[in-house]
Design an enzyme around this catalytic site. Sequence first.
Site, short mmCIF file in Angstrom:
data_model
loop_
_atom_site.label_atom_id
_atom_site.label_comp_id
_atom_site.label_asym_id
_atom_site.label_seq_id
_atom_site.Cartn_x
_atom_site.Cartn_y
_atom_site.Cartn_z
N ARG A 86 -15.76 -0.61 12.26
CA ARG A 86 -15.51 0.31 11.15
C ARG A 86 -16.71 1.23 10.95
O ARG A 86 -16.58 2.43 10.74
CB ARG A 86 -15.23 -0.47 9.87
CG ARG A 86 -15.11 0.40 8.62
CD ARG A 86 -15.00 -0.41 7.33
NE ARG A 86 -13.92 -1.38 7.38
CZ ARG A 86 -12.64 -1.05 7.23
NH1 ARG A 86 -12.30 0.20 7.04
NH2 ARG A 86 -11.70 -1.98 7.28
N ARG A 114 -7.75 3.85 4.71
CA ARG A 114 -8.79 2.97 5.28
C ARG A 114 -9.90 2.81 4.26
O ARG A 114 -10.17 3.73 3.48
CB ARG A 114 -9.37 3.60 6.56
CG ARG A 114 -8.47 3.43 7.78
CD ARG A 114 -9.02 4.21 8.96
NE ARG A 114 -10.37 3.77 9.35
CZ ARG A 114 -10.60 2.69 10.10
NH1 ARG A 114 -9.61 1.94 10.50
NH2 ARG A 114 -11.83 2.35 10.44
N ILE A 115 -10.54 1.65 4.28
CA ILE A 115 -11.68 1.43 3.39
C ILE A 115 -12.86 2.22 3.93
O ILE A 115 -13.12 2.21 5.14
CB ILE A 115 -12.01 -0.09 3.32
CG1 ILE A 115 -10.88 -0.81 2.58
CG2 ILE A 115 -13.35 -0.32 2.63
CD1 ILE A 115 -10.98 -2.32 2.62
N LEU A 116 -13.54 2.95 3.07
CA LEU A 116 -14.71 3.72 3.50
C LEU A 116 -15.94 2.82 3.36
O LEU A 116 -16.24 2.31 2.28
CB LEU A 116 -14.86 4.97 2.62
CG LEU A 116 -13.81 6.07 2.87
CD1 LEU A 116 -13.90 7.13 1.79
CD2 LEU A 116 -13.98 6.68 4.24
N ASN A 123 -11.57 9.20 -5.57
CA ASN A 123 -10.35 8.61 -5.02
C ASN A 123 -9.29 8.50 -6.11
O ASN A 123 -9.63 8.30 -7.29
CB ASN A 123 -10.63 7.20 -4.47
CG ASN A 123 -9.44 6.62 -3.71
OD1 ASN A 123 -8.92 7.23 -2.80
ND2 ASN A 123 -9.01 5.43 -4.14
N HIS A 130 -5.99 6.35 -7.35
CA HIS A 130 -5.41 5.03 -7.11
C HIS A 130 -4.24 4.84 -8.06
O HIS A 130 -4.38 5.09 -9.26
CB HIS A 130 -6.47 3.94 -7.31
CG HIS A 130 -5.96 2.56 -7.03
ND1 HIS A 130 -5.86 2.05 -5.75
CD2 HIS A 130 -5.49 1.60 -7.85
CE1 HIS A 130 -5.36 0.82 -5.81
NE2 HIS A 130 -5.13 0.52 -7.07
N SER A 163 -5.31 6.13 -11.77
CA SER A 163 -6.76 6.23 -12.03
C SER A 163 -7.40 7.13 -10.98
O SER A 163 -7.03 7.08 -9.81
CB SER A 163 -7.42 4.85 -11.93
OG SER A 163 -6.83 3.92 -12.82
N ASP A 223 -12.15 0.05 -4.82
CA ASP A 223 -11.43 0.37 -6.08
C ASP A 223 -12.22 -0.10 -7.30
O ASP A 223 -11.64 -0.55 -8.29
CB ASP A 223 -10.04 -0.31 -6.07
CG ASP A 223 -9.15 0.27 -4.97
OD1 ASP A 223 -8.21 -0.42 -4.56
OD2 ASP A 223 -9.42 1.40 -4.54
#
Length: 193
Positions: free
Chosen positions: A67, A93-95, A108, A110, A137, A146
């Site tokens: 990653r 994807r998770i940054l 972001n 959400h 949010s 998050d």
Amino acid sequence: MSETLPAGARFAVLASGSGSNLQALLDAYPENVAVVGGDRAGAFAFRRAKKAGVPVVHLDPGDYRTREDFDREFAGRIAAYDVSLVVGAGYMRILSPVFLARFPAVLNVHPSLLPAFRGLDAPGQALRAGVEQTGVSVHFMVEEVDAGPVVAQEAVPVLPGDTRETLLERMHPVEHRLLVGAVRDHFQGKSGF
Ligand code: GRF
């Protein structure tokens, strides 16, 4: 309708799917979306970018061992467009910290009232939990998923008989409005980052 940001305000948008949030940002700030980045070559979001004449950066995660390797290259390609803000708009994807460290701020959107229903399929989580309201949010991204400071939130009712689709349909306009407003507030120095 388009709005005006301070002169020189340039930001990147990351998307993996349909890109309705991207479209809201392109409609509001056609002069300021410098690049659209993503991990899925076939994402409709990329077609929206191309139609708007905005450059696209696509990297295939399968081409990278880790990653961090992906995020290092991805951040470099995005940073080349001289942006001071990155907006996650349905980027799936998770940054990693490697990416986040390259930019002054990453926002972001959400589909829940954080900290409720963090992670994947937040609307599905809300339906399964049987809540009568959920929401949207907009938050700054930090290393923990998050979990960054929330800059905008709005409740959205869950109605009897709602499916993921009907709930998301009710949420999308709220997402678009909150995200467009959060980008404006950020560039006008009202967001604290
Ligand atoms: C939105 O529901 C957003 O909240 C979530 O992913 C979805 C993206 O939708 N992060 P779209 O691709 O912008 O239409």
